[in-house]
Each structure stands twice: as structure tokens, then as C-alpha cells.
Design an enzyme around this catalytic site. Structure first.
Site, PDB file in Angstrom:
ATOM      1  N   MET A  30       0.851  -1.193   0.000  1.00 17.22           N
ATOM      2  CA  MET A  30       0.000   0.000   0.000  1.00 17.22           C
ATOM      3  C   MET A  30       0.889   1.247   0.000  1.00 17.22           C
ATOM      4  O   MET A  30       0.434   2.344   0.344  1.00 17.22           O
ATOM      5  CB  MET A  30      -0.939  -0.009   1.202  1.00 17.22           C
ATOM      6  CG  MET A  30      -1.905  -1.204   1.153  1.00 17.22           C
ATOM      7  SD  MET A  30      -3.460  -0.942   2.018  1.00 17.22           S
ATOM      8  CE  MET A  30      -2.891  -0.627   3.668  1.00 17.22           C
ATOM      9  N   HIS A  37       9.334  -3.390   3.375  1.00 17.65           N
ATOM     10  CA  HIS A  37       8.972  -3.609   1.969  1.00 17.65           C
ATOM     11  C   HIS A  37      10.230  -3.912   1.148  1.00 17.65           C
ATOM     12  O   HIS A  37      10.199  -4.759   0.247  1.00 17.65           O
ATOM     13  CB  HIS A  37       8.306  -2.360   1.386  1.00 17.65           C
ATOM     14  CG  HIS A  37       7.013  -1.991   2.036  1.00 17.65           C
ATOM     15  ND1 HIS A  37       6.855  -0.853   2.784  1.00 17.65           N
ATOM     16  CD2 HIS A  37       5.810  -2.617   2.039  1.00 17.65           C
ATOM     17  CE1 HIS A  37       5.612  -0.773   3.228  1.00 17.65           C
ATOM     18  NE2 HIS A  37       4.957  -1.836   2.791  1.00 17.65           N
TER      19      HIS A  37
HETATM   20  O1  PAF Z   1      -0.065  -5.662   3.598  1.00 18.06           O
HETATM   21  C1  PAF Z   1      -0.500  -4.765   2.856  1.00 18.06           C
HETATM   22  O2  PAF Z   1       0.165  -3.762   2.595  1.00 18.06           O
HETATM   23  C2  PAF Z   1      -1.899  -4.915   2.244  1.00 18.06           C
HETATM   24  O3  PAF Z   1      -2.775  -5.515   3.132  1.00 18.06           O
HETATM   25  C3  PAF Z   1      -1.894  -5.638   0.874  1.00 18.06           C
HETATM   26  C4  PAF Z   1      -1.391  -7.059   0.993  1.00 18.06           C
HETATM   27  C5  PAF Z   1      -1.010  -4.861  -0.099  1.00 18.06           C
HETATM   28  C6  PAF Z   1      -3.318  -5.676   0.321  1.00 18.06           C
HETATM   29  O4  PAF Z   1      -3.837  -4.391   0.167  1.00 18.06           O
END
Ligand code: PAF
Length: 282
Positions: A30, A37
Site C-alpha cells: 500500500m 517492503h
Molecule cells: O499488507 C498490505 O500492505 C496490504 O494488506 C496488501 C497485501 C497490499 C493488500 O492491500
């Protein structure tokens, strides 16, 4: 790196990649990317030929009084981070691309969505499962990467992939922490300095229980009490549970199979989650 906004463009970009028989790795996010990330991106790069990252703040996984409107966003910074990390495709659709008018078909996870966060965020995992399923259909990756910090999300996505016969390998990447132990999260930016300090109670509690577990403690109540004691510093404890790591049901006492200590707590107005897996041979 190509930045792509539509599904049609994404499909076109993936045709040649597929024809060349390349293994496609996928990291759904997101946005407001942090080192957690980047660890998913590194794992994807190590295990696939081409990596796709998506950035989409998914409205269907937020409740009516949650932080959809204020969720942190910095697209240009995220785009640069992805480019510098060696991503091939950044997919950043807008909400209409994912949920066109008349949209009405959802993926409804069942038992795994009931406890923990599911009990406090009704509809959250329905939103997560739906968007992840849709993104999987759009990207059609060979392998997808999720962070262990969202422990229940990992369980829901794994189950959904099996239940819906999605030919995608799901890899769970360990939680990345700040040097002092705080689990990385885009929401950490909501914390002021004093709240940031108090938020450490969560990881400290989990680490203390893990140490106790590693010294042989198997009593569920004593392990939970160790975490609970540290959690006095948070403003509101939503849940603290020790659950079976596969079915997320309350762990048997004493522990005989791998379990996860899971916490959700508010520090100020920020909701934080974290977990610790206590591994035992199956
Ligand atoms: O973990 C996240 O950032 C969100 O829940 C995802 C997996 C991108 C789904 O919107």
C-alpha cells in the site's frame, strides 16, 4: 522501470516477459515503503527474474472509522525507491481501475478471518483477500511475497491461494525491525517521540516471552503474562493471544505445536500490530 497505471497496460508489459519464460515475482504493497517492503523486494529479486511491485491503498480493507483518508502516501519517493531497488514494473492503479462501477464480487475468507484482527476489524480480511486475489489475477506472478508482521494476513492469503487453486507460491518474509526492536510499519510515522518510546513495550514483551520460551517455558498463561506485564505502557490493548500458527485457534496449554504470540495495541491514536512465532517441531 516501467510505472503502469492500468490493467491493460500491465498485461501488455507482461506478455514478452512471459513469452521469454521468465519467473515473475510480485510484492503487493500500500506504498509509503520502508525497509520491511525493501526486504520483500530483495527476496523477490533473489527468487525471480522479473519483479513487480504494486502500490494501491485498498479502500475495501479499511473500516468506516479507520485511517483510509490519512494513510501515509508519498508516491514519488516510493517510485524512486522501487527504481533504485531494481524493480522492473511498478503497478500503481487508481481505485476505479481496481473497483470499477458496479463492482460486487468479493472473496470471503472464513475461519481464519474471525480471530485476532478479524474480531476488531470486521470486513478487513474480506477486503484484503479480494484485492490480493484481483492483483494476483492481474499480475499472474509465479511467486508472491508478504511480510510476517501481518501474520493473520499471511495465513488468509495462503489459505485463499490453496482454496482457489491459484498457482502462486506464497513466501513469508520475516518482520524487519528498527534497531531498538519496533516492527517496521508505515503507520509508525503517526507516532510522536514519546509514543514511539512507549510503542517499544510491544516488541519488548514479545522478545521477553520468546526468551522465556527458549528457556523451556511451555505454559501459555505464563508466556502471555510476560508480554502483558510489558504492555502496561500502551494506551489500549486490543488483543494479546497465543494461537496455533496454522489455524489461528487458541494454542493448547502446554504448548505442543508451533504457536504465534499476536498483539494489537493502540499507542496514542495509532494502532500497531506485532507477533512472535514460538517454533516447536510439528
Ligand atoms: O499488507 C498490505 O500492505 C496490504 O494488506 C496488501 C497485501 C497490499 C493488500 O492491500
Amino acid at each position: 522501470m516501467q510505472t503502469i497505471k492500468t490493467v491493460a497496460e500491465l498485461r501488455r508489459a507482461l506478455i514478452e516477459i512471459r513469452k521469454a519464460g521468465k519467473r515473475v515475482g510480485f510484492v503487493p504493497t500500500m506504498g509509503y515503503l520502508h525497509d520491511g517492503h525493501l526486504a520483500l523486494i530483495e527476496a523477490s529479486k533473489a527468487q525471480s527474474d522479473v519483479s513487480v511491485v504494486s502500490i494501491f491503498v485498498n479502500p475495501t480493507q479499511f473500516g468506516p472509522n479507520e485511517d483510509l483518508g490519512t494513510y501515509p502516501r508519498d508516491f514519488l519517493r516510493d517510485e524512486k525507491l522501487c527504481r533504485d531497488a531494481g524493480i522492473s514494473i511498478l503497478f500503481a492503479p487508481d481505485a476505479k481501475e481496481i473497483y470499477p462501477a458496479q463492482f460486487q464480487t468479493f472473496v470471503e475468507p472464513s475461519e481464519l478471518a474471525k480471530p485476532l484482527c478479524g474480531a476488531f476489524r470486521p470486513g478487513h480480511f474480506r477486503g484484503v483477500a479480494t484485492v490480493v486475489c484481483k492483483l494476483f489475477n492481474m499480475v499472474q506472478p509465479d511467486v508472491a511475497f508478504f511480510g510476517q508482521k501481518d501474520f493473520q494476513q499471511c495465513a488468509v492469503v495462503r489459505r485463499m491461494s490453496v482454496d482457489l487453486n491459484l498457482p502462486i507460491e506464497i513466501i513469508i518474509v520475516p518482520t524487519v525491525r528498527e534497531a531498538d526492536g519496533l516492527a517496521m510499519s508505515s503507520r509508525n510515522r503517526y507516532l510522536n517521540q514519546q509514543e514511539r518510546e512507549r510503542a517499544l513495550a510491544i516488541s519488548r514483551g514479545l522478545f521477553a516471552a520468546a526468551e522465556q520460551f527458549n528457556s523451556g517455558e511451555r505454559d501459555v498463561e505464563r508466556l502471555l503474562a510476560t508480554v502483558k506485564q510489558r504492555l502496561a505502557a500502551v494506551d489500549r490493548l486490543e488483543y494479546l493471544d497465543l494461537v496455533d500458527s496454522v489455524n489461528l485457534k487458541p494454542a493448547g496449554n502446554p504448548l505442543r505445536t508451533t504457536a504465534a504470540l499476536c498483539v494489537a495495541a493502540y499507542v496514542g491514536s495509532t494502532r500497531l500490530i506485532d507477533n512472535m512465532v514460538l517454533s516447536l517441531p510439528a
